[in-house]
Write a protein that holds these residues in place. Structure first.
Motif, PDB file in Angstrom:
ATOM      1  N   VAL A   1      75.184  42.795  21.375  1.00 35.31           N
ATOM      2  CA  VAL A   1      76.044  43.457  22.144  1.00 35.31           C
ATOM      3  C   VAL A   1      75.766  45.083  22.165  1.00 35.31           C
ATOM      4  CG1 VAL A   1      77.371  44.318  19.868  1.00 35.31           C
ATOM      5  CG2 VAL A   1      78.154  44.329  22.120  1.00 35.31           C
ATOM      6  N   LEU A   2      74.770  45.438  21.317  1.00 37.25           N
ATOM      7  CA  LEU A   2      74.578  46.841  21.347  1.00 37.25           C
ATOM      8  C   LEU A   2      73.379  47.216  22.438  1.00 37.25           C
ATOM      9  CD1 LEU A   2      74.153  47.973  17.476  1.00 37.25           C
ATOM     10  CD2 LEU A   2      75.778  48.527  19.097  1.00 37.25           C
ATOM     11  N   ARG A   3      72.363  46.122  22.537  1.00 40.50           N
ATOM     12  CA  ARG A   3      71.410  46.112  23.944  1.00 40.50           C
ATOM     13  C   ARG A   3      72.155  45.997  25.193  1.00 40.50           C
ATOM     14  NH1 ARG A   3      66.946  42.510  20.794  1.00 40.50           N
ATOM     15  NH2 ARG A   3      65.860  43.948  19.738  1.00 40.50           N
ATOM     16  N   ASN A   4      73.210  45.240  24.966  1.00 41.93           N
ATOM     17  CA  ASN A   4      74.068  45.265  26.201  1.00 41.93           C
ATOM     18  C   ASN A   4      74.731  46.415  26.668  1.00 41.93           C
ATOM     19  OD1 ASN A   4      73.213  42.530  26.561  1.00 41.93           O
ATOM     20  ND2 ASN A   4      75.297  41.580  25.546  1.00 41.93           N
ATOM     21  N   LEU A   5      75.035  47.040  25.623  1.00 39.05           N
ATOM     22  CA  LEU A   5      75.692  48.453  25.779  1.00 39.05           C
ATOM     23  C   LEU A   5      74.600  49.658  25.993  1.00 39.05           C
ATOM     24  CD1 LEU A   5      78.114  48.576  23.025  1.00 39.05           C
ATOM     25  CD2 LEU A   5      78.522  48.447  25.447  1.00 39.05           C
ATOM     26  N   GLY A   6      73.431  49.266  26.276  1.00 41.01           N
ATOM     27  CA  GLY A   6      72.224  50.186  26.751  1.00 41.01           C
ATOM     28  C   GLY A   6      71.663  50.956  25.310  1.00 41.01           C
ATOM     29  N   TYR A   7      71.724  50.416  24.250  1.00 42.90           N
ATOM     30  CA  TYR A   7      71.016  50.997  23.196  1.00 42.90           C
ATOM     31  C   TYR A   7      69.970  50.117  22.849  1.00 42.90           C
ATOM     32  CZ  TYR A   7      75.563  53.303  21.983  1.00 42.90           C
ATOM     33  OH  TYR A   7      76.793  54.203  21.797  1.00 42.90           O
ATOM     34  N   LYS A   8      68.883  50.907  22.127  1.00 46.28           N
ATOM     35  CA  LYS A   8      67.522  50.273  21.770  1.00 46.28           C
ATOM     36  C   LYS A   8      68.106  49.824  20.122  1.00 46.28           C
ATOM     37  CE  LYS A   8      65.125  53.567  24.386  1.00 46.28           C
ATOM     38  NZ  LYS A   8      64.238  54.840  24.536  1.00 46.28           N
ATOM     39  N   HIS A   9      68.063  48.702  19.932  1.00 45.12           N
ATOM     40  CA  HIS A   9      68.538  47.990  18.745  1.00 45.12           C
ATOM     41  C   HIS A   9      67.328  47.357  18.014  1.00 45.12           C
ATOM     42  CE1 HIS A   9      71.360  45.267  16.292  1.00 45.12           C
ATOM     43  NE2 HIS A   9      71.066  46.396  15.697  1.00 45.12           N
ATOM     44  N   TYR A  10      67.273  47.781  16.963  1.00 40.99           N
ATOM     45  CA  TYR A  10      66.085  47.291  16.052  1.00 40.99           C
ATOM     46  C   TYR A  10      66.667  46.690  14.741  1.00 40.99           C
ATOM     47  CZ  TYR A  10      63.061  50.069  19.183  1.00 40.99           C
ATOM     48  OH  TYR A  10      62.517  50.752  20.153  1.00 40.99           O
ATOM     49  N   THR A  11      66.318  45.568  14.054  1.00 36.35           N
ATOM     50  CA  THR A  11      66.863  45.035  13.114  1.00 36.35           C
ATOM     51  C   THR A  11      66.007  44.677  12.088  1.00 36.35           C
ATOM     52  OG1 THR A  11      66.773  42.796  14.171  1.00 36.35           O
ATOM     53  CG2 THR A  11      68.870  43.968  14.545  1.00 36.35           C
ATOM     54  N   VAL A  12      66.483  44.359  10.658  1.00 34.44           N
ATOM     55  CA  VAL A  12      65.739  43.827   9.601  1.00 34.44           C
ATOM     56  C   VAL A  12      66.347  42.675   9.049  1.00 34.44           C
ATOM     57  CG1 VAL A  12      66.438  45.775   8.219  1.00 34.44           C
ATOM     58  CG2 VAL A  12      64.546  44.387   7.585  1.00 34.44           C
TER      59      VAL A  12
END
Length: 212
Positions: A125-136
């Motif tokens: 969802v965060l990428r769909n909202l236009g954020y650059k989302h990195y996870t661990v």
């Protein structure tokens, strides 16, 4: 402070602490109206995480009252830029997408870089909202080997935050917990940025709250 004759009793000390909290909360309200308390942007990345805050009995003794059964989550967003750390701390009923995503959209600028664990509420969802989302993936490692992403900034902060609230018995009620969270926000947004430190900023806010 009682031994230094600053406060005559524990009741007086409690009233003084409440007054200081109110001054800090008013200052944060003014700052929030002025700047919207937004994190992120081109030069600041944002680390997000949730932590469980539950009232603990002193010395593990006493009855299991309503406050002991209460189980609340605090959602934390930390803006990191060089040595600067800015916190947004919100008490939430659940750590579901419905509870967390509106807070992210309200406090993190569009297009910002966000780092989190792989909690399902953030997934996709965060990428769909236009954020650059990195996870661990914390079940495998603390630092993602491909992107270098980690959440250690806010993980370390949770220990400090919980220690502060536990020491001041700030988790006895939800209202009191919210007040202490706002004071911690004040410290990171206003207190630490003042040239004379948090005490200098407190004097300034006291003057605004009680003009002479």
């Amino acid at each position: 402070m009682i031994s230094d004759d600053i406060a005559g009793s524990s009741t007086t000390l409690t009233k003084m602490a409440r007054c200081i909290r109110e001054v800090c909360i008013r200052a944060m309200d003014r700052h929030r109206r002025k700047s919207r308390q937004c994190l992120g942007g081109r030069k600041e990345f944002v680390v997000i995480d949730e932590s469980c805050f539950r009232h603990q009995r002193k010395y593990a003794r006493g009855r299991f009252g309503n406050t002991w059964r209460r189980k609340k989550w605090v959602f934390g967003m930390m803006g990191v830029k060089d040595k600067r750390r800015r916190l947004v701390l919100k008490l939430v009923e659940k750590r579901s997408r419905r509870h967390l995503i509106p807070l992210i959209r309200g406090h993190v600028k569009a297009g910002s870089s966000i780092i989190s664990d792989k909690w399902r509420a953030y997934r996709v969802v965060l990428r769909n909202l236009g954020y650059k989302h990195y996870t661990v993936n914390h079940s495998r490692w603390f630092v993602d080997p491909w992107s270098g992403s980690h959440t250690q900034h806010i993980e370390r902060a949770w220990g400090t935050i919980k220690g502060h609230i536990r020491r001041l018995r700030g988790n006895r009620t939800e209202t009191l917990l919210k007040e202490h969270l706002m004071v911690l926000e004040w410290s990171s947004w206003l207190g630490s940025c003042h040239p004379d430190g948090p005490l200098g900023r407190l004097f300034k806010d006291v003057q605004k709250a009680f003009p002479v």
